[in-house]
Enzyme design. Structure first.
Site, PDB file in Angstrom:
ATOM      1  N   GLY A  37       0.829  -1.202   0.000  1.00  0.00           N
ATOM      2  CA  GLY A  37       0.000   0.000   0.000  1.00  0.00           C
ATOM      3  C   GLY A  37       0.856   1.241   0.000  1.00  0.00           C
ATOM      4  N   GLY A  39       0.574   5.813   0.537  1.00  0.00           N
ATOM      5  CA  GLY A  39      -0.261   6.921   0.969  1.00  0.00           C
ATOM      6  C   GLY A  39       0.551   8.182   1.087  1.00  0.00           C
ATOM      7  CG  PHE A  41       2.749   9.621   6.790  1.00  0.00           C
ATOM      8  CD1 PHE A  41       2.172  10.856   6.515  1.00  0.00           C
ATOM      9  CD2 PHE A  41       3.011   9.289   8.103  1.00  0.00           C
ATOM     10  CE1 PHE A  41       1.877  11.736   7.535  1.00  0.00           C
ATOM     11  CE2 PHE A  41       2.723  10.160   9.131  1.00  0.00           C
ATOM     12  CZ  PHE A  41       2.146  11.403   8.860  1.00  0.00           C
ATOM     13  CG  ASP A 159      -7.968   6.753  11.870  1.00  0.00           C
ATOM     14  OD1 ASP A 159      -9.167   7.032  11.641  1.00  0.00           O
ATOM     15  OD2 ASP A 159      -7.129   6.578  10.973  1.00  0.00           O
TER      16      ASP A 159
END
Length: 777
Positions: A37, A39, A41, A159
């Site tokens: 994955g 993203g 960051f 989260d």
């Protein structure tokens, strides 16, 4: 376990991984397997060691992060390294060859969770109306444990969402759920009240959404939202709207007990305190989860979670829910499934009383049955009816002992949305409406297949119970036949030996000793034994005939197609057709979802399901009625056969007793004869005792010794010779009896022969008061 890292970033930031055009990168024996994955960051990559096959998910961040995000990243790495828990993804040491350079931000190495994330699970078509009960139990138990652990370490996750929960598949098939992505986690040691705005909006607590100060209760709201979605398949508050749109209105209307908001009509928002159907939870769990969610989804942070001193009330309450032992009973008459929380000391009888109140079926007419065909002990603990959640055979089936019919079968109604679709199959609908009607249509078809599967299992349990009874019947017939054969052998021996004794008795009665009472008793015994034998013969023949007829009947239901799983497969196939149509709809490209379409294909599948279900239910109830009638016949016959077997066994004991009594009679006669023998005893012999006639001896009332003193020597020798002959005949007769018994009786040795020793002692030590023969007999 690298999948864990794959979801270290919020879902909206995930991008599809481009195909690798170059050979896999290799560093120090570690080969880059794939990118899990990426993203804002950075990326998460799966590395695999060439020799050991060890795997590690390596999370790298971009160097150009601003100072705030750089600190956030360092905090995440620091927190992850401090944690060690079964339900929090495990941080690992970065392998030496993969360590970053000195001037680079640190890498985060984690275990690779190969099962994907919870969002992937919830997105499956079969979970459109929520996860199965056993899966809900596991998710809730595991994540609650992880969240409570974080809080014990003074860490708020902030989260919690399906994307941040990953699945690790253990050996044996067990699935373990783990928390990941602590990028937004807040260490409470930096202040127990925080104010930064973080997290995903759909699962965000109201105070975070409003950028207010917060505590760990923000995780309670997110956790409650997540659990509601696992149960129902959708989020609790207007799931199709952005939180910005509904936040203020829900805040204005919501009470503490409200756990969901929905639109009854466009623009009309309503709130409710219940978990809406359809779902897969049993009623006791639904009621308790409703109470629990009312604690977790309170708008005011200070009351959320229920407080608590050493431990939060919400976790204690959750333990009591998950540890609940629930017995599921399927009423085979109505198809209704009843679920009862039970205590350790509760009995099966108390469960039957509860069933009687709910089903109106009296306890004496109830018959509970396991899937194995066995029945629980009514006087035993109810725990025998309980099994671990998730077991396929954890349902107890309830039958009426006397009858069953399909008139009481409760037909499950179609969802309203599906009814509208069926009523107007040609009506063009937008994608969202068709998705909902298709999803509920599949759920209904799957529910019908599962309901029939349960009914079939109950039918199979009834068949297995009948087969058990059939085995008992077959075994009992063999036992009766064997016992009667043994009895006949004993009876034949007894009659033969009795007739022999009577014949020998008649031969010696003209010159020997007689007892009419004894002889009459023998004749009556012979008549009694012959009469009992005739009765047993008639009963055995009758039972054999009835058993043969029943055995023929019992073969028919075993050969019936309804005793096989083919019908279940038919409904399963229909459910698969509905699933395929639902999947096709979900895979519609986004640009084509603007078009309106009709639902004719799904309507045909649903109508086929309803028709097939009705026919199968009718057929299986006809089959069940036959099984119940046969079971009644077998149960009526078994006690009669058991009584016959018991009677035969009693008759065998009586034969043995008769035989022993006759032996005692003969030995008593012999004792009297021996008492009369000259010189055998100095004691006087009673005069004509009990009607005894001795034609070979003097009828004088004087003693035997005085009579023989008057005799000549020659007469004494003649008397002695005659006495010897009589003794010889008795000896020959008893030798014959003993030989016959050795051949015919296996249990002769078990008889009590101690009276012979008693007789000897009596001759040696008897007192001076003689008994009559009739009294002895």
């Amino acid at each position: 376990m690298a999948q864990a890292a794959m979801h270290q970033f919020a879902a909206p930031m995930l991008m599809p991984t481009p195909p690798q055009l170059q050979p896999p990168q290799e560093i120090g024996g570690w080969v880059q397997d794939r990118v899990l994955g990426s993203g804002g960051f950075g990326t998460v990559t799966l590395w695999r060691h060439k020799e050991s096959s060890e795997t590690v998910a390596l999370k790298k961040t971009r160097q150009e992060l601003n100072p705030k995000n750089r600190e956030r990243w360092k905090l995440e790495v620091d927190i992850m390294k401090r944690l060690k828990h079964d339900h929090v993804v495990t941080a690992m040491d970065v392998p030496d060859p993969l360590k970053p350079s000195v001037d680079h931000l640190p890498f985060l190495a984690m275990e690779f969770c190969s099962g994907g994330d919870l969002r992937k699970v919830l997105s499956r078509p079969e979970n459109y109306c929520g996860m199965r009960e056993i899966d809900v139990r596991n998710v809730v138990r595991h994540i609650a444990s992880g969240v409570e652990y974080l809080h014990s370490k003074r860490i708020i996750h902030r989260d919690l969402k399906p994307e941040n929960i990953v699945l690790q598949e253990e050996e044996g098939g067990e699935v373990v759920y783990k928390l990941i992505d602590l990028g937004y986690a807040k260490d409470l040691d930096q202040g127990s009240v925080c104010s930064s705005f973080v997290g995903t909006l759909q699962y965000l607590a109201p105070e975070l959404f409003a950028s207010q100060k917060y505590t760990r209760t923000v995780d309670y709201w997110s956790f409650g939202t997540l659990v509601f979605e696992c149960i129902t398949g959708s989020r609790p508050f207007l799931p199709n709207r952005n939180p910005v749109q509904w936040h203020l209105e829900v805040k204005r209307k919501k009470q503490d007990t409200h756990i969901r908001a929905y639109e009854e009509r466009p623009g009309e928002i309503k709130l409710a305190s219940d978990i809406p159907a359809p779902h897969h939870l049993c009623q006791p769990l639904v009621e308790r989860f409703e109470s629990w969610l009312q604690l977790m989804l309170r708008w005011e942070p200070h009351s959320r979670g229920g407080g608590g001193n050493n431990r939060a009330t919400c976790f204690e309450l959750l333990d009591s829910i998950l540890d609940l032992k629930i017995v599921h009973v399927l009423d085979m008459h109505t198809g209704q499934l009843y679920s009862y929380p039970v205590e350790e000391d509760e009995t099966v009888e108390s469960l039957m009383i509860r069933l009687a109140l709910e089903t109106q079926m009296p306890v004496e007419q109830q018959e509970l049955m396991f899937s194995t065909g066995m029945s629980p002990d009514p006087n035993g603990k109810v725990s025998q009816c309980w099994d671990e959640p998730g077991k396929d055979d954890n349902i107890v089936f309830l039958f009426n002992k006397n009858y069953i019919d399909d008139s009481k079968w409760v037909v499950r109604p179609l969802p309203e949305v599906v009814k509208v679709m069926i009523a107007e199959p040609h009506t063009l609908q937008p994608y969202p409406e068709r998705k909902k009607s298709y999803g509920l249509s599949y759920h209904y078809c799957r529910l019908m297949a599962d309901a029939y599967n349960q009914l079939f299992k109950g039918s199979r349990a009834s068949m297995l119970n009948l087969l058990r009874l059939q085995n008992m019947l077959t075994k009992l017939v063999k036992e009766i036949s064997s016992s009667f054969s043994t009895y006949k052998g004993q009876e034949a021996h007894f009659i033969a030996s009795l007739e022999c004794d009577m014949e020998k008795y008649a031969e010696q009665s003209t010159t020997g000793i007689t007892s009419e009472k004894m002889f009459r008793s023998w004749r009556e015994t012979q008549k009694e034994v012959e009469a009992v034998t005739a009765v047993h013969q008639e009963e055995v023949l009758k039972h054999e005939s009835a058993s043969t007829a029943l055995q023929t009947k019992l073969v028919q239901p075993q050969r019936s197609p309804l005793a096989r799983r083919r019908q279940i497969e038919e409904l399963d196939d229909i459910a698969k057709q509905a699933l395929n149509l639902f999947n096709e709809l979900r895979q519609t490209p986004r640009e084509e979802r603007i078009h309106y379409r009709d639902s004719q294909k799904m309507v045909r599948v649903v109508l086929n399901c309803v028709t097939k279900r009705d026919n199968l239910v009718k057929d299986i109830y006809t089959h069940l009625m036959k099984l119940i009638e046969l079971r009644k016949e077998v149960k009526e016959l078994l006690p009669k056969m058991q009584r016959t077997l018991k009677d035969i066994e009693e008759s065998r004991k009586k034969l043995t007793a008769f035989q022993r009594k006759r032996q005692q009679d003969l030995w008593t006669l012999l004792k009297v004869v021996l008492q009369k023998v000259p010189g055998n005893s100095p004691d006087p012999v009673p005069t004509n005792p009990g009607g005894l006639e001795n034609r070979s001896l003097s009828s004088s009332t004087s003693s035997v010794s005085s009579v023989y003193l008057e005799k000549t020597c020659e007469e004494s020798m003649v008397a002695k010779s005659e006495n010897h002959d009589v003794g010889g005949r008795f000896s020959e007769m008893f030798s014959s009896i003993i030989n016959l018994e050795s051949d015919s009786f296996s249990n002769t040795q078990s008889l009590d022969w101690s009276f012979l020793e008693d007789g000897k002692e009596a001759r040696d030590n008897r007192d001076n008061t003689p008994e009559s023969v009739e009294e002895s007999l």
